[in-house]
Design a protein around this motif. Structure first.
Motif, short mmCIF file in Angstrom:
data_model
loop_
_atom_site.label_atom_id
_atom_site.label_comp_id
_atom_site.label_asym_id
_atom_site.label_seq_id
_atom_site.Cartn_x
_atom_site.Cartn_y
_atom_site.Cartn_z
N MET A 160 60.01 52.88 10.40
CA MET A 160 59.64 51.59 9.83
C MET A 160 58.86 50.76 10.85
SD MET A 160 60.58 51.90 6.80
CE MET A 160 60.02 50.27 6.33
N GLU A 161 59.22 50.88 12.13
CA GLU A 161 58.49 50.15 13.17
C GLU A 161 57.08 50.72 13.33
OE1 GLU A 161 60.95 50.47 16.60
OE2 GLU A 161 62.52 49.16 15.81
N VAL A 162 56.96 52.05 13.32
CA VAL A 162 55.65 52.69 13.44
C VAL A 162 54.76 52.31 12.26
CG1 VAL A 162 54.46 54.93 13.39
CG2 VAL A 162 56.48 54.62 14.83
N LEU A 163 55.34 52.31 11.06
CA LEU A 163 54.59 51.96 9.86
C LEU A 163 54.12 50.52 9.91
CD1 LEU A 163 56.87 53.75 7.25
CD2 LEU A 163 54.51 54.38 7.79
N GLY A 164 55.02 49.62 10.33
CA GLY A 164 54.65 48.21 10.41
C GLY A 164 53.55 47.97 11.42
N GLU A 165 53.66 48.63 12.56
CA GLU A 165 52.65 48.48 13.61
C GLU A 165 51.32 49.06 13.15
OE1 GLU A 165 51.45 47.14 17.43
OE2 GLU A 165 53.21 46.74 16.18
N GLY A 166 51.36 50.21 12.49
CA GLY A 166 50.13 50.82 11.99
C GLY A 166 49.43 49.96 10.96
N TRP A 167 50.22 49.33 10.10
CA TRP A 167 49.62 48.45 9.08
C TRP A 167 49.02 47.20 9.72
CZ3 TRP A 167 50.90 43.49 7.27
CH2 TRP A 167 50.23 43.10 6.09
N ARG A 168 49.74 46.61 10.69
CA ARG A 168 49.24 45.38 11.34
C ARG A 168 47.95 45.64 12.12
NH1 ARG A 168 54.82 44.42 11.81
NH2 ARG A 168 54.95 45.54 13.79
N LYS A 169 47.84 46.83 12.70
CA LYS A 169 46.65 47.16 13.49
C LYS A 169 45.52 47.74 12.65
CE LYS A 169 48.91 47.91 17.96
NZ LYS A 169 49.17 48.88 19.05
N GLY A 170 45.74 47.84 11.35
CA GLY A 170 44.71 48.36 10.48
C GLY A 170 44.56 49.87 10.51
N LYS A 171 45.54 50.57 11.08
CA LYS A 171 45.47 52.03 11.14
C LYS A 171 45.97 52.68 9.84
CE LYS A 171 46.07 52.27 16.16
NZ LYS A 171 46.91 52.78 17.28
N SER A 175 48.10 51.32 0.73
CA SER A 175 48.60 52.42 -0.11
C SER A 175 49.49 53.37 0.68
CB SER A 175 47.43 53.20 -0.72
OG SER A 175 46.57 53.70 0.28
N HIS A 176 49.14 53.62 1.95
CA HIS A 176 49.99 54.48 2.79
C HIS A 176 51.34 53.82 3.04
CE1 HIS A 176 45.96 56.17 4.03
NE2 HIS A 176 46.65 57.28 3.82
N GLU A 177 51.31 52.53 3.35
CA GLU A 177 52.55 51.80 3.62
C GLU A 177 53.44 51.79 2.38
OE1 GLU A 177 55.44 48.68 3.78
OE2 GLU A 177 53.67 48.61 2.49
N HIS A 178 52.83 51.61 1.20
CA HIS A 178 53.61 51.58 -0.04
C HIS A 178 54.22 52.95 -0.34
CE1 HIS A 178 52.34 47.68 -2.26
NE2 HIS A 178 52.35 47.50 -0.95
N LEU A 179 53.46 54.03 -0.11
CA LEU A 179 53.99 55.36 -0.36
C LEU A 179 55.16 55.66 0.57
CD1 LEU A 179 53.97 58.15 -1.67
CD2 LEU A 179 52.23 58.85 -0.01
N ALA A 180 55.00 55.37 1.86
CA ALA A 180 56.08 55.62 2.82
C ALA A 180 57.32 54.83 2.45
CB ALA A 180 55.61 55.27 4.23
N GLY A 217 65.57 47.29 4.98
CA GLY A 217 66.60 46.98 5.95
C GLY A 217 67.96 46.77 5.29
N ALA A 218 67.96 46.05 4.17
CA ALA A 218 69.21 45.83 3.44
C ALA A 218 69.75 47.13 2.88
CB ALA A 218 68.97 44.83 2.31
N LEU A 219 68.88 48.01 2.43
CA LEU A 219 69.31 49.30 1.90
C LEU A 219 69.91 50.16 3.00
CD1 LEU A 219 69.50 50.97 -0.63
CD2 LEU A 219 67.10 51.60 -0.37
N ILE A 220 69.32 50.12 4.18
CA ILE A 220 69.88 50.84 5.33
C ILE A 220 71.29 50.32 5.64
CG2 ILE A 220 69.70 51.11 7.84
CD1 ILE A 220 66.65 51.29 7.47
N ILE A 221 71.44 49.00 5.61
CA ILE A 221 72.75 48.40 5.86
C ILE A 221 73.76 48.83 4.79
CG2 ILE A 221 74.01 46.20 5.89
CD1 ILE A 221 71.47 44.97 7.18
#
Length: 325
Positions: A160-171, A175-180, A217-221
């Protein structure tokens, strides 16, 4: 007695089944629990055992998943249908040992060589190809190899951290973030649904407050609490304080856990937190986690909430609550 009956009279331990099928013991248990792939019996000493039919079915399922099919797609198929599917795909039958080595009563189980870094790299590669089935299989295999709690802490949370960072940096595209997120959410939801209710166990409600839309995050909890033996009421994201309070009372919850991810400076959220504390019994614990929870520490301290910054602290907080009369 015919040959089939003779074969099914034989009883095999999970270690033997692991060697015969090429599946790890963790994978076999995960497929049983989540998908009812096989239903082992128990002997007079209450130990689980498997039949030759179970071994045949698990072998077919493994061969089909090796070909790229998701286990959730396969479990409703008969053995004949699985055989037809495998034949049509020209699946290579990888060799597995058909019997134990001489002078060995139980085989050793080979642990996967895949590290969490390998899993993350494989996940991101599959995500680039928008390959949802491979994404699903990566999570299932990680759980099988390392167990649920370890997979959540060492694979899903870092992912989730890698995905968030990738989305913020435009990498990553949206659609990728939504699929993951969809694949991870579906995986965790399936795990949560597989947990049964425990008579006499305490109840906990897990959600995110109003205008908090990030629910993984809530689902993980929620999954973590269920794995600790709590009866979990999971209500998803964006719930007003009055609705949280009503559900807490209706389910006689001993605790409510909130996940706060974004934003870090919402004055309306401060009001919602105060309102929740006033709306439920003082004996009901409020536990708050999530990336943005530290920003709300003053109001959390004010209402006597417990702020947690790791799954370990969630587990210890719940354990402490269970020990209280």
């Amino acid at each position: 007695m015919n040959e089939t009956q003779k074969l099914n009279d034989k009883k095999y331990s999970i270690k033997v089944v692991s060697m015969r099928t090429g599946l790890s013991a963790h994978a076999i248990r995960a497929w049983e629990r989540r998908y009812n792939a096989v239903s082992p019996n128990r002997d007079s000493n209450n130990r689980r055992y498997y039949t030759e039919e179970d071994i045949i079915r698990l072998t077919l399922l493994k061969r089909a998943t090796d070909a790229g099919f998701g286990i959730s797609q396969l479990v409703a198929s008969t053995d004949e249908e699985l055989n037809e599917l495998i034949s049509s795909m020209n699946v290579i039958d990888l060799p597995v040992k058909s019997k134990l080595p001489e002078n060995t009563s139980e085989p050793s189980v080979t642990v996967s060589d895949m590290t969490y870094e390998n899993y993350i790299d494989s996940f991101m590669s599959a995500l680039e190809q928008m390959d949802s089935k491979t994404l699903e299989n990566i999570l299932i295999q990680a759980e099988a190899d390392y167990g649920l709690n370890s997979t959540i802490e060492n694979l899903i949370v870092p992912l989730m951290e890698v995905l968030g960072e990738g989305w913020r940096k435009g990498k990553l595209r949206i659609s990728h973030e939504h699929l993951a997120s969809h694949v991870i959410r579906t995986f965790l939801g399936g795990v949560l649904a597989s947990h049964k209710s425990y008579p006499g166990a305490p109840n906990v409600l897990v959600t995110t407050p109003a205008d908090q839309w990030h629910d993984i995050g809530a689902l993980i909890i929620a999954v973590t609490a269920a794995s600790e033996g709590w009866n979990v009421t999971y209500l998803g994201a964006n719930l007003p304080s009055e609705e949280i309070a009503g559900a807490v009372k209706q389910n006689n919850c001993k605790a409510v856990i909130l996940s706060i991810v974004y934003p870090e400076d919402d004055p309306l959220l401060v009001q919602e937190i105060r309102k929740l504390r006033k709306s439920i019994s003082s004996t009901v614990a409020i536990i708050v986690g999530g990336r943005a929870s530290l920003s709300y520490k003053p109001v959390l301290d004010e209402i006597g909430a417990v702020r947690v910054d790791s799954l370990y602290k969630i587990r210890t907080s719940l354990e402490s609550l269970r020990s209280k009369k």
